[in-house]
Enzyme design. Structure first.
Site, PDB file in Angstrom:
ATOM      1  CG  ASP A   1      -8.167 -26.021  11.080  1.00  0.00           C
ATOM      2  OD1 ASP A   1      -8.554 -26.068  10.008  1.00  0.00           O
ATOM      3  OD2 ASP A   1      -8.732 -26.790  12.005  1.00  0.00           O
TER       4      ASP A   1
ATOM      5  CG  ASP B   1     -14.174 -25.809  10.414  1.00  0.00           C
ATOM      6  OD1 ASP B   1     -15.141 -24.741  10.734  1.00  0.00           O
ATOM      7  OD2 ASP B   1     -14.458 -26.187   9.252  1.00  0.00           O
TER       8      ASP B   1
HETATM    9  C1  BG6 Z   1     -12.862 -28.998   8.063  1.00  0.00           C
HETATM   10  C2  BG6 Z   1     -13.563 -29.758   9.014  1.00  0.00           C
HETATM   11  O1  BG6 Z   1     -12.403 -27.728   8.580  1.00  0.00           O
HETATM   12  O2  BG6 Z   1     -13.617 -28.721   6.696  1.00  0.00           O
HETATM   13  C3  BG6 Z   1     -14.136 -31.076   8.449  1.00  0.00           C
HETATM   14  O3  BG6 Z   1     -12.603 -30.121  10.084  1.00  0.00           O
HETATM   15  C4  BG6 Z   1     -14.845 -30.934   7.006  1.00  0.00           C
HETATM   16  O4  BG6 Z   1     -14.740 -31.929   9.468  1.00  0.00           O
HETATM   17  C5  BG6 Z   1     -14.074 -30.104   6.179  1.00  0.00           C
HETATM   18  O5  BG6 Z   1     -15.118 -32.131   6.552  1.00  0.00           O
HETATM   19  C6  BG6 Z   1     -14.680 -29.710   5.007  1.00  0.00           C
HETATM   20  O6  BG6 Z   1     -15.997 -28.769   5.173  1.00  0.00           O
HETATM   21  P1  BG6 Z   1     -16.925 -28.159   4.323  1.00  0.00           P
HETATM   22  O7  BG6 Z   1     -17.414 -26.797   4.948  1.00  0.00           O
HETATM   23  O8  BG6 Z   1     -16.209 -27.708   3.162  1.00  0.00           O
HETATM   24  O9  BG6 Z   1     -18.032 -29.161   3.919  1.00  0.00           O
HETATM   25 MG    MG Z   2      -9.833 -28.313  12.408  1.00  0.00          MG
END
Ligand code: BG6
Ligand code: MG
Length: 215
Positions: free
Chosen positions: A9, A11
């Site tokens: 993953d 984030d």
């Molecule tokens: C994930 C995060 O990686 O991405 C979530 O943990 C987030 O919190 C999701 O909502 C979607 O992210 P993005 O960048 O497409 O808005």
């Molecule tokens: Mg994550």
């Protein structure tokens, strides 16, 4: 080698964008008089942008919102969030994360990203890992977000391995659930270490070679 591939993953595992997500959602929630705190923010981990908005709107008491309005709101949050991402650089990857990635690659382990974020490729570019991984699958490639296993199954497919040959690394409950649903062993880090479904828990990614490279 116990695993031929690792699907990370992004984030909360490779780098930390949680605070950026939190600030962008918080300012949006404040502007709509919606209560929002860190605990609610934790529920957004691993979940897609639109599903995150739905969780935030559980506390919304104004007039009904059309899908077009919801889309506009999520786009406005994303613009705010992207301003934070543009501040990121290579210093956002911890030294132990970088050395672990290199050690795994040098040992012939295939490395992929499996992220729910539609900004994953932008973030990888900002932190200097834009062309490091063997495959990147993200929120743009999938129909179903975590806890559905699609993003991990697609990543495994892109590195030509079966789920049984890969290890998933996750910081979100939704991600652990997705890994288990897809038939992957998984490592929990951060918030996800409280999830009993994880195969392993670690406090730092530098513990990964000990899990992956053993016979
Ligand atoms: C994930 C995060 O990686 O991405 C979530 O943990 C987030 O919190 C999701 O909502 C979607 O992210 P993005 O960048 O497409 O808005
Ligand atoms: Mg994550």
């Amino acid at each position: 080698m116990r695993y031929a591939g690792v699907i990370f993953d992004l984030d909360g595992v490779i780098c930390h964008t949680d605070d950026f997500h939190y600030k962008a959602w918080k300012s949006l929630a404040d502007s709509m008089n919606i209560y929002f705190d860190e605990e609610i923010n934790n529920r957004l981990r691993g979940v897609s942008r639109m599903e995150s908005l739905d969780i935030i709107l559980e506390r919304y008491h104004g007039p009904p919102l059309s899908n077009a309005e919801k889309l506009r709101i999520s786009e406005s949050k994303n613009m705010h969030y992207k301003n934070f991402i543009m501040q990121m650089d290579e210093s956002y990857v911890a030294a132990s994360v970088l050395s672990t990635l290199h050690e795994l690659r040098e040992n012939g382990v295939k490395l992929a990203i499996g992220s729910s974020s539609k900004n994953a490729r932008l973030i990888l570019d900002r932190i200097g890992l834009g062309s490091f991984f063997n495959a990147v699958t993200d929120g743009n490639d999938i129909e179903f977000s975590k806890p559905h296993p699609q993003v991990f199954l697609l990543a495994a497919d892109k590195i030509s391995l079966s789920p049984g040959e890969c290890l998933v690394v996750e910081d979100a409950f939704a991600g652990i659930e997705a890994a288990v649903a897809g038939g992957f062993d998984c490592v929990a880090i951060g918030d996800a270490t409280r999830d009993v479904r994880a195969t392993y828990t670690v406090t730092d990614l530098e513990e990964l070679p000990g899990i992956i490279l053993r016979e």
